[in-house]
Design a protein around this motif. Structure first.
Motif, PDB file in Angstrom:
ATOM      1  N   SER A 180       0.868   3.663   0.867  1.00 41.84           N
ATOM      2  CA  SER A 180       1.384   4.745   0.031  1.00 41.84           C
ATOM      3  C   SER A 180       2.599   5.418   0.651  1.00 41.84           C
ATOM      4  CB  SER A 180       0.294   5.772  -0.273  1.00 41.84           C
ATOM      5  OG  SER A 180       0.021   6.535   0.861  1.00 41.84           O
ATOM      6  N   SER A 181       2.794   5.210   1.950  1.00 43.67           N
ATOM      7  CA  SER A 181       3.976   5.818   2.564  1.00 43.67           C
ATOM      8  C   SER A 181       5.239   5.073   2.174  1.00 43.67           C
ATOM      9  CB  SER A 181       3.837   5.825   4.087  1.00 43.67           C
ATOM     10  OG  SER A 181       4.004   4.514   4.600  1.00 43.67           O
ATOM     11  N   LEU A 182       5.059   3.950   1.479  1.00 40.80           N
ATOM     12  CA  LEU A 182       6.231   3.168   1.112  1.00 40.80           C
ATOM     13  C   LEU A 182       6.693   3.465  -0.312  1.00 40.80           C
ATOM     14  CD1 LEU A 182       5.075  -0.244   2.578  1.00 40.80           C
ATOM     15  CD2 LEU A 182       6.663   1.386   3.581  1.00 40.80           C
ATOM     16  N   PHE A 183       6.026   4.420  -0.971  1.00 42.18           N
ATOM     17  CA  PHE A 183       6.383   4.751  -2.340  1.00 42.18           C
ATOM     18  C   PHE A 183       6.889   6.167  -2.429  1.00 42.18           C
ATOM     19  CE2 PHE A 183       4.817   1.214  -4.874  1.00 42.18           C
ATOM     20  CZ  PHE A 183       4.115   0.518  -3.923  1.00 42.18           C
ATOM     21  N   SER A 184       7.599   6.472  -3.510  1.00 44.99           N
ATOM     22  CA  SER A 184       8.091   7.841  -3.652  1.00 44.99           C
ATOM     23  C   SER A 184       7.077   8.661  -4.423  1.00 44.99           C
ATOM     24  CB  SER A 184       9.424   7.845  -4.396  1.00 44.99           C
ATOM     25  OG  SER A 184       9.193   7.455  -5.733  1.00 44.99           O
ATOM     26  N   ARG A 185       7.272   9.954  -4.387  1.00 43.32           N
ATOM     27  CA  ARG A 185       6.331  10.853  -5.063  1.00 43.32           C
ATOM     28  C   ARG A 185       6.600  10.832  -6.557  1.00 43.32           C
ATOM     29  NH1 ARG A 185       6.140  17.220  -4.833  1.00 43.32           N
ATOM     30  NH2 ARG A 185       8.380  16.972  -4.780  1.00 43.32           N
ATOM     31  N   GLY A 186       5.536  10.762  -7.331  1.00 41.48           N
ATOM     32  CA  GLY A 186       5.714  10.727  -8.781  1.00 41.48           C
ATOM     33  C   GLY A 186       5.749  12.115  -9.366  1.00 41.48           C
ATOM     34  N   THR A 187       6.741  12.406 -10.202  1.00 44.92           N
ATOM     35  CA  THR A 187       6.767  13.698 -10.893  1.00 44.92           C
ATOM     36  C   THR A 187       7.035  13.439 -12.364  1.00 44.92           C
ATOM     37  OG1 THR A 187       9.137  13.962 -10.631  1.00 44.92           O
ATOM     38  CG2 THR A 187       7.745  14.860  -8.898  1.00 44.92           C
ATOM     39  N   ARG A 188       7.163  14.520 -13.106  1.00 45.96           N
ATOM     40  CA  ARG A 188       7.367  14.394 -14.537  1.00 45.96           C
ATOM     41  C   ARG A 188       8.648  13.631 -14.828  1.00 45.96           C
ATOM     42  NH1 ARG A 188       8.063  19.390 -18.546  1.00 45.96           N
ATOM     43  NH2 ARG A 188       9.571  19.908 -16.939  1.00 45.96           N
ATOM     44  N   ARG A 189       9.665  13.875 -13.993  1.00 49.32           N
ATOM     45  CA  ARG A 189      10.955  13.261 -14.298  1.00 49.32           C
ATOM     46  C   ARG A 189      11.119  11.878 -13.681  1.00 49.32           C
ATOM     47  NH1 ARG A 189      14.523  18.399 -15.054  1.00 49.32           N
ATOM     48  NH2 ARG A 189      12.825  19.884 -15.061  1.00 49.32           N
ATOM     49  N   ASN A 190      10.530  11.694 -12.461  1.00 46.78           N
ATOM     50  CA  ASN A 190      10.725  10.424 -11.759  1.00 46.78           C
ATOM     51  C   ASN A 190       9.392   9.816 -11.403  1.00 46.78           C
ATOM     52  OD1 ASN A 190      13.536  10.981 -11.583  1.00 46.78           O
ATOM     53  ND2 ASN A 190      13.071  12.336  -9.880  1.00 46.78           N
ATOM     54  N   PRO A 191       8.932   8.845 -12.179  1.00 49.52           N
ATOM     55  CA  PRO A 191       7.645   8.228 -11.805  1.00 49.52           C
ATOM     56  C   PRO A 191       7.771   7.532 -10.467  1.00 49.52           C
ATOM     57  CG  PRO A 191       8.704   7.020 -13.585  1.00 49.52           C
ATOM     58  CD  PRO A 191       9.509   8.246 -13.375  1.00 49.52           C
ATOM     59  N   THR A 192       6.640   7.284  -9.833  1.00 48.19           N
ATOM     60  CA  THR A 192       6.662   6.774  -8.479  1.00 48.19           C
ATOM     61  C   THR A 192       7.197   5.343  -8.409  1.00 48.19           C
ATOM     62  OG1 THR A 192       5.224   6.126  -6.664  1.00 48.19           O
ATOM     63  CG2 THR A 192       4.229   6.292  -8.824  1.00 48.19           C
ATOM     64  N   GLU A 193       7.927   5.036  -7.359  1.00 49.91           N
ATOM     65  CA  GLU A 193       8.481   3.686  -7.218  1.00 49.91           C
ATOM     66  C   GLU A 193       8.551   3.318  -5.738  1.00 49.91           C
ATOM     67  OE1 GLU A 193      12.423   3.797  -8.746  1.00 49.91           O
ATOM     68  OE2 GLU A 193      13.074   5.295  -7.308  1.00 49.91           O
ATOM     69  N   PHE A 194       8.676   2.007  -5.473  1.00 50.12           N
ATOM     70  CA  PHE A 194       8.719   1.511  -4.103  1.00 50.12           C
ATOM     71  C   PHE A 194      10.040   1.895  -3.440  1.00 50.12           C
ATOM     72  CE2 PHE A 194       7.311  -1.099  -0.717  1.00 50.12           C
ATOM     73  CZ  PHE A 194       8.445  -1.663  -0.161  1.00 50.12           C
ATOM     74  N   VAL A 195       9.956   2.545  -2.300  1.00 48.02           N
ATOM     75  CA  VAL A 195      11.192   2.963  -1.649  1.00 48.02           C
ATOM     76  C   VAL A 195      11.265   2.496  -0.203  1.00 48.02           C
ATOM     77  CG1 VAL A 195      11.665   4.981  -3.055  1.00 48.02           C
ATOM     78  CG2 VAL A 195      10.121   5.158  -1.138  1.00 48.02           C
ATOM     79  N   GLY A 196      10.335   1.640   0.201  1.00 47.91           N
ATOM     80  CA  GLY A 196      10.406   1.111   1.557  1.00 47.91           C
ATOM     81  C   GLY A 196      10.286   2.206   2.586  1.00 47.91           C
ATOM     82  N   ALA A 220       1.811  10.794   4.094  1.00 49.71           N
ATOM     83  CA  ALA A 220       1.318   9.487   4.532  1.00 49.71           C
ATOM     84  C   ALA A 220       2.217   8.930   5.628  1.00 49.71           C
ATOM     85  CB  ALA A 220       1.256   8.529   3.351  1.00 49.71           C
ATOM     86  N   ALA A 221       3.536   9.073   5.455  1.00 48.38           N
ATOM     87  CA  ALA A 221       4.450   8.555   6.474  1.00 48.38           C
ATOM     88  C   ALA A 221       4.182   9.220   7.810  1.00 48.38           C
ATOM     89  CB  ALA A 221       5.895   8.765   6.028  1.00 48.38           C
ATOM     90  N   MET A 222       3.991  10.531   7.793  1.00 47.27           N
ATOM     91  CA  MET A 222       3.707  11.243   9.044  1.00 47.27           C
ATOM     92  C   MET A 222       2.391  10.774   9.636  1.00 47.27           C
ATOM     93  SD  MET A 222       4.726  15.183   9.173  1.00 47.27           S
ATOM     94  CE  MET A 222       4.367  15.648   7.494  1.00 47.27           C
TER      95      MET A 222
END
Lengths: 269, 420, 297
Positions: free
Chosen positions: C41-57, C269-271
């Motif tokens: 999960s540390s490899l994904f971005s946070r999902g919000t109303r405007r930007n659903p979650t996506e892989f960000v490495g 998660a990254a931390m």
């Protein structure tokens, strides 16, 4: 050692001991006096139980106490079962991959449930155990520390006893119950005391997993009680703190010897 | 986590079908107590009353700690598929709750004319934080403004008129100086806990809002705002009427009661507690002004959660209407010191009598005329933290007001960029 | 005969694995799976109303490395560990030496040292709150007797972390004392007698003989203390909440805040992954050292 250094030693030790016990003493004093008296250190002012009454009314302490009691009991039972089985396996049973798995288990000593709070919270929720006492206890039941202890303890059982029971026709499980478990009683007791103290005092994980009064343990209840928006009342907080530590403190003072021995035992790897 | 929500919904759906059609709707309501433990009894009393009048609705009022705790709890419950229908949370959480798609606006739930009238019966200043994108997302419950508490006995001793609290910044400094001596400070404004709240009051008094009302822009490095922080610092550094460094929020009330300060700025929610314990004659006044008078509002609103059935929403609405009705609002105000949330509340006999015998209870309400919405933006927790840190850095002298606020503005801009 | 032995071995293997099953299941659910899931999960971005979650490495990781608060927190934790570990060990040793010697009121002394251990950290924080309250608290009152000005211990960046450090030392030293006590009791008394006969001073005796013998215990305590310096943050919730200006924020608190107050699970998660890596290195070091010592003995 000469008398002077002996007295110096005693003096130093006692001064340190007094410093060490002072926070408890001050809180004890504040709990029984009004905030104004406590804060002004009016030494001769009257003792009062008002703080305790207010604190008692302010939160369902009895319920919190029961929750904590249930929690440490459930955790302990779970730990006994799992560490006994696993410890026995590592101690006396030969099976492939034993060493590798043992290392994995030891790894858990460092993968603390506290550090994994975010994911563990998700796992517990998915299992439907959010806001349940079992949910609070379950990550701790497979205690690597406990498995290690039991393994040590079982390893030291003389093999003749094992053989004797074998000859009498006992199954593996029977041998475990009849021979090993009784002999490991001191270790169980020691482990129990350490586990109960640890889980009685656990805070962060229960904070996250419990939501309602029906499951909230004493530590979380105390932290909520002591964090109102509009200010803290030292005497009332001290009273509440005294109430919540009283059971464990009294148990400790009465069973001091056993407590110390327990921690001693579990420390000797 | 999305999976568990679907699972949770599916499970509760399945349960709903498998249970015999019960006439009861069950509501889980999370709420904070902001003034100390024993008010759970008052809440329980109100809730009992409601349940007696509405035998088909069962309410579990779950006390959850302070505002932050309550938000975390309610959201944890939702995240893990536990039912939560409504909660009292910080009025300023609105943007984040909307962003996380957790709440519904009241406009979507109310139907009758009566209900529409109810929604518009509250003081407009208290509705400001709850109105986003033209809809109402939060309804006032335990609301406050900052008020100035002052020790009338100390005023008398210093030769000041005990009925005249300072009304301008200049008077504040002068009177503060007269009241400061070896043992006592003239004034304490808390700078831990919620420093941004106090700072917002000062900024408004200096004529400048800290944020835009769409939650997208902050004005931390505006010259008027920097001057405000300089003024706050000068109260200790230059004029010596306040202790230097930070003033502790949690123990300020006790410090005031112990006579360590002649004046303190604090929430009106402290009123009942101060009234009970003060051993001296004390007064409550509106905050002084500079360019204008002003204070931000504070406190908690009722919110309706989205992932609930229509019956639950209707039942929750009933409960909220009950809790904010004039009679209950009056009872809550008397017990806590929070404001009655509507004009009608102040017209009830109970509150009329109370305020007649204890005029300080009206100060917060009277200040509403000059009140502004509390500081709130998207990502409010983090933006707010940047501001809090800036205030504390400036007051402790580790950064100049200009530097500190400049940094806070930069990080706010970075955090808000995604929403613009 | 061979078949019998093989059957026996197979049966043992099955028993072994059966016995391990409960532990294995729990450990997988609550230690191994979460660790992997956290990394994932540390490899994904946070999902919000405007930007659903996506892989960000590794973007979450670089975000953290660019976050000034993150570095403040790391610094704080290093200072926190750097102070609490040696100082608690020092006190633990002193307490153990005293509790083990023939001083008066030995029972009282030992109880006093060990009592903080049985209290929850939350309660300990409440007790110390009374000490740290500016002006009205015990420390400031004592200070005023000596003419010192009141200090806002918890409200100043310079002192906040130290206030936290002191509470931790107070709580931990007694716990570590027990391990030293156990070890001291295994030192044969002839060593002391021999030292006495040779006229060695007490301090030399302690330095030259006792300390080296206590080395394994010291290492064990040090590792425990290091784990605790990550894990023990309960008092922050009561005393400072990481403030003022993040001066007393520790990494586990920041993780909690990130996940539960800022709703930013991916960065939390990254931390977490970073903390796990550090703990893992510590584990490796401990096993290497302790293993060496055990073989030595």
């Amino acid at each position: 050692m000469n008398r002077f250094s002996k007295h110096l030693d005693s003096f130093g030790a006692i001064v340190l001991a007094c410093i060490w016990i002072s926070p408890l003493m001050f809180a004890f004093w504040a709990a029984f006096h009004t905030t104004s008296d406590a804060v002004n250190f009016n030494l001769l002012s009257s003792w009062t139980l008002d703080n305790f009454r207010t604190a008692w009314d302010g939160a369902p302490w009895l319920r919190y106490f029961m929750n904590t009691f249930l929690l440490v009991t459930i955790v302990l039972i779970g730990q006994f079962v799992i560490t006994t089985l696993a410890g026995f396996a590592f101690a006396q049973v030969r099976f492939p991959g034993k060493d590798f798995v043992f290392i994995l288990v030891l790894l858990q000593l460092f993968i603390l449930p506290e550090v994994l709070i975010v994911e563990n919270y998700a796992v517990v929720s998915k299992l439907g155990l959010f806001d349940t006492i079992v949910g609070v206890g379950i990550p701790y039941m497979a205690s690597a520390f406990g498995i290690f202890l039991m393994r040590q303890s079982f390893k030291s059982v003389p093999i003749e006893l094992h053989e004797a029971a074998r000859i009498e026709g006992c199954s593996w499980f029977g041998i475990l119950l009849k021979v090993y478990v009784p002999l490991a009683k001191p270790t169980y007791l020691a482990y129990a005391l350490v586990s109960v103290s640890t889980h009685w005092n656990n805070f962060l994980w229960p904070l996250i997993v419990t939501n309602s009064e029906e499951t909230r343990p004493l530590t979380v209840g105390l932290s909520i009680f002591g964090a109102p928006e509009n200010g803290v009342d030292i005497s009332i907080i001290s009273a509440a703190t005294m109430m919540s530590i009283a059971p464990l403190l009294v148990a400790f003072l009465v069973f001091q010897r056993q407590f110390v021995q327990a921690f001693l035992r579990s420390g000797i790897k | 986590m999305k999976q568990s929500k679907i699972l949770g919904l599916a499970l509760s759906g399945a349960l709903a079908f498998s249970l015999p059609a019960s006439a009861e709707t069950e509501l889980n309501m999370y709420y904070p107590i902001a003034v100390g433990g024993s008010l759970t009894k008052v809440v329980n009393g109100l809730v009992e009353d409601f349940q007696t009048k509405n035998p088909d609705i069962k309410v579990n009022a779950i006390y959850s700690g302070n505002y932050d705790d309550t938000r975390v709890r309610a959201l944890s419950a939702l995240n893990s598929g536990e039912p939560a229908q409504l909660a009292v949370m910080f009025s300023i959480d609105a943007y984040d709750l909307i962003e996380q798609e957790l709440i519904v606006p009241f406009d979507d739930v109310i139907k009758s004319e009566d209900e529409k009238k109810w929604l518009s019966s509250f003081y407009p200043a208290l509705m400001a934080n709850g109105k986003v994108e033209g809809k109402t997302w939060g309804v006032p419950f335990q609301r406050s403004t900052i008020v100035a508490y002052y020790n009338k006995d100390m005023f008398r001793k210093a030769g000041l008129d005990p009925e005249k609290a300072p009304t301008t910044w200049k008077e504040l400094i002068e009177m503060g100086k007269t009241l400061t001596n070896g043992d006592t400070h003239g004034l304490m404004i808390p700078s831990t806990g919620y420093p941004y709240w106090m700072f917002q009051a000062l900024a408004i008094q200096n004529g400048k809002e800290l944020m835009s009302n769409d939650g997208l822009t902050t004005y931390f490095d505006d010259p008027a705002v920097v001057d405000t922080l300089k003024f706050w610092k000068s109260l200790s550094a230059e004029h010596g009427i306040m202790p230097s460094g930070t003033v502790e929020w949690g123990t300020l009330r006790q410090a005031f009661l112990e006579g360590q300060t002649a004046m303190m700025w604090h929430s009106t929610g402290n009123l009942s507690a101060v009234k009970k314990s003060a051993s001296f004659d004390f007064g409550v006044a509106m905050l002084p002004g500079n360019v204008r008078l002003g204070s931000p509002t504070g406190g908690g609103n009722f919110y309706l959660f989205k992932d609930t059935t229509a019956e639950e929403k209707a039942a929750a609405l009933k409960l909220i209407k009950f809790m904010t009705a004039p009679k209950q609002a009056a009872a809550w105000s008397i017990a806590t010191g929070y404001m009655g949330v509507s004009d009608a509340a102040y017209k009830t006999d109970a509150l009329k009598k109370y305020t007649a015998s204890f005029p300080p209870a009206l100060v917060a309400r009277n200040q509403l005329e000059h009140a502004v919405a509390e500081f709130s933006t998207f990502e409010t927790a983090r933006v707010r933290e940047g501001l809090n840190n800036a205030i504390q850095s400036a007051l402790t002298g580790s950064k100049t007001p200009k530097e500190a606020l400049g940094e806070a503005q930069k990080s706010a801009v970075r955090l808000l960029k995604a929403y613009q | 005969m061979n078949k019998h032995a093989n059957n026996e071995r197979r049966r043992q293997a099955i028993y072994g694995w059966l016995l391990l099953t409960p532990a294995a299941i729990l450990l997988s659910f609550f230690a191994f799976y979460p660790s992997l899931a956290t990394f994932w999960s540390s490899l994904f971005s946070r999902g919000t109303r405007r930007n659903p979650t996506e892989f960000v490495g590794l973007e979450n990781y670089t975000d953290l490395l660019n976050d000034p608060t993150f570095w403040v927190v790391v610094e704080n934790n290093l200072l926190y560990a750097g102070m609490t570990i040696p100082i608690s060990i020092f006190f633990a040793l002193a307490m153990a030496l005293w509790a083990n010697s023939k001083i008066s009121a030995r029972g009282f002394v030992r109880t006093a040292y060990f009592t903080p251990t049985v209290l929850p950290m939350i309660a300990a924080a409440n007790l110390w709150l009374f000490f740290y309250t500016p002006g009205l608290g015990v420390l400031d009152q004592i200070g005023s007797v000596f003419g010192l000005a009141p200090v806002n211990w918890l409200g100043q960046p310079e002192t906040a972390l130290w206030a936290i450090i002191i509470v931790t030392i107070w709580k931990e030293a007694g716990f570590f004392m027990i391990f030293y006590l156990a070890a001291l009791q295994t030192i044969p008394t002839d060593y002391k007698e021999a030292a006495d006969i040779e006229g060695t001073g007490r301090i030399t005796y302690v330095r030259r003989i006792v300390l080296p013998l206590l080395m394994p215990t010291t290492l064990f305590i040090a590792v425990n203390a290091m784990i605790n310096s990550v894990k023990l943050i309960d008092h922050l919730f009561i005393l400072t909440k990481g403030g003022p200006s993040d001066a007393s924020k520790l990494i586990l608190y920041y993780i909690w805040e990130m996940a539960f107050a800022f709703f930013d699970a991916p960065h939390a998660a990254a931390m977490t992954v970073m903390v796990l890596v550090v703990l893992g290195i510590a584990a490796a070091v401990q096993f290497l050292y302790i293993d060496k010592r055990t073989h030595y003995q």
